[in-house]
Design a protein around this motif. Sequence first.
Motif, PDB file in Angstrom:
ATOM      1  N   ALA A  43      31.982  38.277  -7.655  1.00  0.00           N
ATOM      2  CA  ALA A  43      31.273  39.425  -7.089  1.00  0.00           C
ATOM      3  C   ALA A  43      30.423  38.971  -5.912  1.00  0.00           C
ATOM      4  O   ALA A  43      29.758  37.933  -5.982  1.00  0.00           O
ATOM      5  CB  ALA A  43      30.381  40.076  -8.143  1.00  0.00           C
ATOM      6  N   ALA A  44      30.456  39.745  -4.847  1.00  0.00           N
ATOM      7  CA  ALA A  44      29.588  39.522  -3.696  1.00  0.00           C
ATOM      8  C   ALA A  44      29.147  40.891  -3.194  1.00  0.00           C
ATOM      9  O   ALA A  44      29.979  41.754  -2.925  1.00  0.00           O
ATOM     10  CB  ALA A  44      30.323  38.749  -2.598  1.00  0.00           C
ATOM     11  N   VAL A  45      27.834  41.088  -3.086  1.00  0.00           N
ATOM     12  CA  VAL A  45      27.291  42.352  -2.589  1.00  0.00           C
ATOM     13  C   VAL A  45      26.487  42.029  -1.333  1.00  0.00           C
ATOM     14  O   VAL A  45      25.462  41.358  -1.405  1.00  0.00           O
ATOM     15  CB  VAL A  45      26.390  43.043  -3.632  1.00  0.00           C
ATOM     16  N   CYS A  46      26.977  42.473  -0.193  1.00  0.00           N
ATOM     17  CA  CYS A  46      26.334  42.106   1.065  1.00  0.00           C
ATOM     18  C   CYS A  46      26.581  43.164   2.130  1.00  0.00           C
ATOM     19  O   CYS A  46      27.290  44.148   1.905  1.00  0.00           O
ATOM     20  CB  CYS A  46      26.841  40.738   1.531  1.00  0.00           C
ATOM     21  N   ALA A  47      25.991  42.949   3.307  1.00  0.00           N
ATOM     22  CA  ALA A  47      26.152  43.867   4.437  1.00  0.00           C
ATOM     23  C   ALA A  47      27.508  43.637   5.091  1.00  0.00           C
ATOM     24  O   ALA A  47      28.022  42.517   5.104  1.00  0.00           O
ATOM     25  CB  ALA A  47      25.036  43.639   5.445  1.00  0.00           C
ATOM     26  N   ALA A  48      28.064  44.705   5.631  1.00  0.00           N
ATOM     27  CA  ALA A  48      29.323  44.593   6.359  1.00  0.00           C
ATOM     28  C   ALA A  48      29.094  43.897   7.693  1.00  0.00           C
ATOM     29  O   ALA A  48      28.049  44.056   8.325  1.00  0.00           O
ATOM     30  CB  ALA A  48      29.929  45.972   6.589  1.00  0.00           C
ATOM     31  N   GLY A  80      38.232  47.399  14.998  1.00  0.00           N
ATOM     32  CA  GLY A  80      37.626  46.103  14.687  1.00  0.00           C
ATOM     33  C   GLY A  80      38.540  45.234  13.848  1.00  0.00           C
ATOM     34  O   GLY A  80      39.758  45.407  13.836  1.00  0.00           O
ATOM     35  N   GLU A  81      37.950  44.315  13.132  1.00  0.00           N
ATOM     36  CA  GLU A  81      38.705  43.379  12.304  1.00  0.00           C
ATOM     37  C   GLU A  81      39.058  44.011  10.957  1.00  0.00           C
ATOM     38  O   GLU A  81      38.420  44.965  10.523  1.00  0.00           O
ATOM     39  CB  GLU A  81      37.873  42.113  12.051  1.00  0.00           C
ATOM     40  N   ARG A  82      40.072  43.440  10.332  1.00  0.00           N
ATOM     41  CA  ARG A  82      40.409  43.834   8.965  1.00  0.00           C
ATOM     42  C   ARG A  82      40.416  42.566   8.126  1.00  0.00           C
ATOM     43  O   ARG A  82      41.127  41.607   8.441  1.00  0.00           O
ATOM     44  CB  ARG A  82      41.773  44.535   8.927  1.00  0.00           C
ATOM     45  N   ILE A 105      33.794  56.645   5.424  1.00  0.00           N
ATOM     46  CA  ILE A 105      33.799  55.825   4.200  1.00  0.00           C
ATOM     47  C   ILE A 105      35.085  55.009   4.098  1.00  0.00           C
ATOM     48  O   ILE A 105      35.060  53.799   3.880  1.00  0.00           O
ATOM     49  CB  ILE A 105      33.626  56.717   2.957  1.00  0.00           C
ATOM     50  N   MET A 106      36.211  55.676   4.279  1.00  0.00           N
ATOM     51  CA  MET A 106      37.494  55.008   4.009  1.00  0.00           C
ATOM     52  C   MET A 106      37.873  54.007   5.087  1.00  0.00           C
ATOM     53  O   MET A 106      38.546  53.014   4.797  1.00  0.00           O
ATOM     54  CB  MET A 106      38.585  56.050   3.814  1.00  0.00           C
ATOM     55  N   SER A 107      37.452  54.203   6.329  1.00  0.00           N
ATOM     56  CA  SER A 107      37.763  53.206   7.362  1.00  0.00           C
ATOM     57  C   SER A 107      37.107  51.873   7.010  1.00  0.00           C
ATOM     58  O   SER A 107      37.723  50.811   7.136  1.00  0.00           O
ATOM     59  CB  SER A 107      37.312  53.686   8.741  1.00  0.00           C
ATOM     60  N   LYS A 108      35.856  51.928   6.527  1.00  0.00           N
ATOM     61  CA  LYS A 108      35.165  50.689   6.165  1.00  0.00           C
ATOM     62  C   LYS A 108      35.774  50.061   4.919  1.00  0.00           C
ATOM     63  O   LYS A 108      35.954  48.834   4.857  1.00  0.00           O
ATOM     64  CB  LYS A 108      33.683  50.970   5.936  1.00  0.00           C
ATOM     65  N   LYS A 109      36.098  50.874   3.931  1.00  0.00           N
ATOM     66  CA  LYS A 109      36.612  50.326   2.679  1.00  0.00           C
ATOM     67  C   LYS A 109      38.028  49.762   2.838  1.00  0.00           C
ATOM     68  O   LYS A 109      38.367  48.750   2.235  1.00  0.00           O
ATOM     69  CB  LYS A 109      36.575  51.407   1.589  1.00  0.00           C
ATOM     70  N   ILE A 110      38.854  50.419   3.638  1.00  0.00           N
ATOM     71  CA  ILE A 110      40.215  49.906   3.867  1.00  0.00           C
ATOM     72  C   ILE A 110      40.151  48.629   4.709  1.00  0.00           C
ATOM     73  O   ILE A 110      40.844  47.648   4.423  1.00  0.00           O
ATOM     74  CB  ILE A 110      41.099  50.988   4.525  1.00  0.00           C
ATOM     75  N   ALA A 111      39.286  48.616   5.734  1.00  0.00           N
ATOM     76  CA  ALA A 111      39.137  47.427   6.578  1.00  0.00           C
ATOM     77  C   ALA A 111      38.602  46.240   5.782  1.00  0.00           C
ATOM     78  O   ALA A 111      38.858  45.084   6.127  1.00  0.00           O
ATOM     79  CB  ALA A 111      38.211  47.732   7.746  1.00  0.00           C
ATOM     80  N   GLU A 112      37.874  46.520   4.728  1.00  0.00           N
ATOM     81  CA  GLU A 112      37.304  45.478   3.870  1.00  0.00           C
ATOM     82  C   GLU A 112      38.386  44.645   3.178  1.00  0.00           C
ATOM     83  O   GLU A 112      38.146  43.512   2.770  1.00  0.00           O
ATOM     84  CB  GLU A 112      36.415  46.179   2.844  1.00  0.00           C
ATOM     85  N   GLY A 113      39.573  45.209   3.019  1.00  0.00           N
ATOM     86  CA  GLY A 113      40.690  44.448   2.473  1.00  0.00           C
ATOM     87  C   GLY A 113      40.872  44.522   0.973  1.00  0.00           C
ATOM     88  O   GLY A 113      41.664  43.771   0.407  1.00  0.00           O
ATOM     89  N   THR A 114      40.161  45.423   0.284  1.00  0.00           N
ATOM     90  CA  THR A 114      40.312  45.524  -1.168  1.00  0.00           C
ATOM     91  C   THR A 114      41.674  46.114  -1.550  1.00  0.00           C
ATOM     92  O   THR A 114      42.239  46.929  -0.809  1.00  0.00           O
ATOM     93  CB  THR A 114      39.174  46.394  -1.766  1.00  0.00           C
ATOM     94  N   GLY A 115      42.174  45.719  -2.715  1.00  0.00           N
ATOM     95  CA  GLY A 115      43.458  46.230  -3.176  1.00  0.00           C
ATOM     96  C   GLY A 115      43.348  47.565  -3.879  1.00  0.00           C
ATOM     97  O   GLY A 115      44.306  48.336  -3.927  1.00  0.00           O
TER      98      GLY A 115
END
Length: 427
Positions: free
Chosen positions: A152-157, A70-72, A188-198
């Motif tokens: 801060a933003a807390v939302c659905a992926a 998917g997207e990153r 877990i890590m595929s979603k968190k890495i794709a999210e773009g956080t440093g």
Amino acid sequence: MTQGFAAVDVIRAKRDGHELSDAQIDWVIDAYTRGTVADEQMSALAMAILLNGMTPAEIARWTAAMIASGERLDLSGVGRPTVDKHSTGGVGDKITLPLAPLVASFGVAVPQLSGRGLGHTGGTLDKLEAIPGFRTRLGADEFADQLRTVGAAVCAASDALAPADRKLYALRDVTGTVESIPLIASSIMSKKIAEGTGALVLDVKVGSGAFMKDVGSARELARTMVELGGAAGVRTVALLTDMSVPLGLAVGNGIEVAESVQVLAGGGPADVVELTLALAREMLAAAGLPDADPEGALATGKAMDAWRAMVVAQGGDPDAPLPTPKEVELLRAESSGVVAGLDAYGVGVAAWRAGAGRARKEDPVSAAAGVLLHRRPGEWVERGDVLAELRADDPARIPAALADLRAAVTVADAAPERPPLVIDRIA
């Protein structure tokens, strides 16, 4: 388009204990996402992985293939250092709610893509939706803009983020393959890495109310995820934390929001404050602010200001009253003594039966249902004292929920020694 394989050959290879090649992994994830590999074939492969495991190289490639499905997100234009937190889930685990605005109050961006509850564990999005007007769906531009302005933003992926994981997660849930550490870590890590956080701080729960029941398994999962994050260029650290007892006194949706606001106001239960500060320090250090004072930000109201700004930005009213239950049933001590046990899993199941959780992803939840604890392990009670209150909207839910809650609380002559809240740190 990746090189083609026969799905059955990939299944047989893992069934027989062989290491899958990069090309096999790339193909099977891509083909499953597109529907070329059927659910029953991926089910068989997931079971083979659960039984025979994966090498670190396989797990890394599997994770990369799920990210590539998917997207990153690109958060480089946010103008702030980015750091996220992920918890493996527990009972009363409302830590994201005070933590995200607390860290954001120091000029850090917290891109928190969260989920919903299932079974005995609560979901962050369900909790936030107890706030009147709060929106958990944000577009990509809106998400980035809120990180720039509020922090801060807390939302659905988004559905475009790691779609292979979304498909595989639902399949694992109904095929008895959830417990595989390679599949948990890569999910877990595929979603968190794709999210773009440093940077990323992981809260890996251990105990009866957690997914990982023993420290050894939790440590293995934490190490696997830390290695995956580091290999992908995301600074990652994990804390192993105790989940044998619920976090705080509130277990539910609206009541966990209320408890989170108490923490942001400089109060709240000691364990919730302790874990919030421990994770905040890790996140701030990862963002390049090792000397920041999160305790001071709670005391001065700086974190509360960030919370209110986040709620308003997402359409919520921070001053609106939270939902109240139609039914409240008190659980009283049947004998005098010390609260010796407060089983996290049992309390979580009681809250779920009361209506705070769901059995299937499509089920609705009650914002007012849940459990409010009046006593913690180690506290003395007299016969007839209130141990907890059960909250529900539907009176038919009370009897089964109350039976689970009663079974979760033990009163005895003495309480056993409890493990520390933070058990270990893995970096």
